[in-house]
Design an enzyme around this catalytic site. Structure first.
Site, short mmCIF file in Angstrom:
data_model
loop_
_atom_site.label_atom_id
_atom_site.label_comp_id
_atom_site.label_asym_id
_atom_site.label_seq_id
_atom_site.Cartn_x
_atom_site.Cartn_y
_atom_site.Cartn_z
N ASP A 55 0.81 -1.24 -0.14
CA ASP A 55 0.02 -0.19 0.02
C ASP A 55 0.70 1.16 -0.06
OD1 ASP A 55 -2.25 -1.37 0.25
OD2 ASP A 55 -2.68 -1.39 2.16
N LYS A 76 -3.59 3.77 -2.58
CA LYS A 76 -4.64 4.65 -3.22
C LYS A 76 -3.59 5.75 -3.65
CE LYS A 76 -7.69 4.39 0.79
NZ LYS A 76 -8.18 4.97 1.82
N MET A 189 -8.11 8.13 9.85
CA MET A 189 -8.84 8.76 8.67
C MET A 189 -9.89 9.76 9.15
SD MET A 189 -9.38 5.04 6.82
CE MET A 189 -9.87 3.90 8.20
N1 SAH Z 1 -3.55 -0.15 9.49
C1 SAH Z 1 -3.23 1.03 9.74
C2 SAH Z 1 -4.30 2.07 9.39
C3 SAH Z 1 -4.83 2.34 7.85
S1 SAH Z 1 -6.04 3.46 7.92
C4 SAH Z 1 -2.62 1.20 11.21
O1 SAH Z 1 -2.94 0.23 11.90
O2 SAH Z 1 -2.25 2.15 11.37
C5 SAH Z 1 -5.10 4.78 7.73
C6 SAH Z 1 -4.99 6.11 8.41
O3 SAH Z 1 -4.39 5.51 9.45
C7 SAH Z 1 -4.73 7.41 8.17
O4 SAH Z 1 -5.75 8.26 7.69
C8 SAH Z 1 -4.13 7.97 9.61
O5 SAH Z 1 -5.27 8.23 10.29
C9 SAH Z 1 -3.57 6.50 10.24
N2 SAH Z 1 -2.27 6.49 9.89
C10 SAH Z 1 -1.41 5.60 9.35
N3 SAH Z 1 -0.16 5.96 9.36
C11 SAH Z 1 0.02 7.19 10.34
C12 SAH Z 1 1.08 7.99 10.46
N4 SAH Z 1 2.29 7.67 10.12
N5 SAH Z 1 0.85 8.94 11.24
C13 SAH Z 1 -0.41 9.39 11.31
N6 SAH Z 1 -1.24 8.73 10.97
C14 SAH Z 1 -1.24 7.57 10.49
#
Ligand code: SAH
Length: 262
Positions: A55, A76, A189
């Site tokens: 991803d 995306k 998100m």
């Molecule tokens: N599987 C991922 C989440 C995916 S959904 C997890 O466990 O973290 C995607 C969302 O995750 C983003 O919109 C944001 O809210 C958050 N996110 C993922 N990586 C991030 C990062 N490095 N810093 C801040 N938010 C993050």
């Protein structure tokens, strides 16, 4: 120098990493960004993979560990899924049936707001053997990096992880009910529907002066924390031009950051 420490630590640990068999799929989490947050098993999975399906939230540096793998980018672009989820499921099944050693790598934890569960169901239905290699989810990696405790004795006895983006009513959190728990909420998100989410939390009784923060690009070199209150989140996002990926943290745990000297 740090490379040297890592080699030494790995040699001393002598961890027998599991072997990725042909025809198997591992659903793996890369953590929030900092390569230091990869688990040993995910790291070794990347070195064993001959097909890597990944991803956008996975950094190039981490993808590069899978040097021998054919790469399939299914993330995306411009906020829109470039490949429908059904096609990703079908790709994983096809690669496995071809006898490839497949790693499906997602940001954070693969089964936290990442549709890994749907992929697991598709693999199970197609009788493809799979396992889940957890990753550090961005809420916990991000809070730690921003100097905000996930739980703090005397402040919270629970912490809520919620999605701000659930489109259909089945997954959409009941924000007012969450607000009534009085427990801190970490919203994934959350930027797109932030105004509605904030309004619903306040309807549930959360005070406008409840501490809140954005943690943007958590654990990455460009990480930034923007502190506000529930009532001023929207204004702060606008003023500070907060961008994705970002977490929204709402609750009194946020105020510890200052006391930690951050
Ligand atoms: N599987 C991922 C989440 C995916 S959904 C997890 O466990 O973290 C995607 C969302 O995750 C983003 O919109 C944001 O809210 C958050 N996110 C993922 N990586 C991030 C990062 N490095 N810093 C801040 N938010 C993050």
């Amino acid at each position: 120098m740090s490379k040297h420490f890592l080699d030494k630590a790995m040699a001393r640990l002598a961890h027998d990493a599991p072997e990725l068999q042909p025809g198997h799929v591992w659903l793996a989490g890369a953590g929030p960004g900092d390569p230091g947050l990869l688990t040993l098993d995910v790291l070794s999975a990347l070195a064993q993979a001959d097909a890597l399906v990944h991803d956008a939230l996975v950094s190039d540096k981490v993808v590069a560990v899978a040097a021998e793998a054919e790469k399939f980018f299914v993330g995306k672009r411009g906020g829109r899924l470039s490949i429908p989820q059904g096609d990703i499921n079908a790709l994983l099944v096809r690669l496995a049936k071809e006898g490839r050693k497949v790693v499906r790598l997602k940001g954070g934890h693969p089964l936290v707001f990442a549709r890994g569960g749907e992929e697991a169901l598709a693999l199970a239905a197609a009788q493809v053997p799979f396992r889940v290699l957890p990753g550090v989810t961005s809420a916990f990696g991000g809070l730690a990096s921003a100097g905000i405790p996930a739980t703090m004795r005397g402040i919270n006895g629970a912490v809520i992880l919620a999605t701000g983006f659930a489109a259909d009513s089945d997954d959409r959190p009941d924000w007012a009910a969450l607000a009534r728990t009085g427990q801190p909420i970490v919203i994934y998100m959350g930027l797109t529907h932030m105004a509605a989410t904030v309004a619903d939390l306040m309807k549930g009784g959360l005070a406008a002066d409840t501490p809140a923060a954005f943690v943007e690009n958590a654990t990455l070199p460009e990480e930034r924390t923007v502190v506000a209150t529930l009532g001023t989140l929207a204004e702060a996002a606008h003023r500070e031009k907060v961008v994705s990926p970002s977490l929204i943290v709402v609750g009194h745990i946020v105020s510890l950051r200052e006391k930690f000297g951050r």
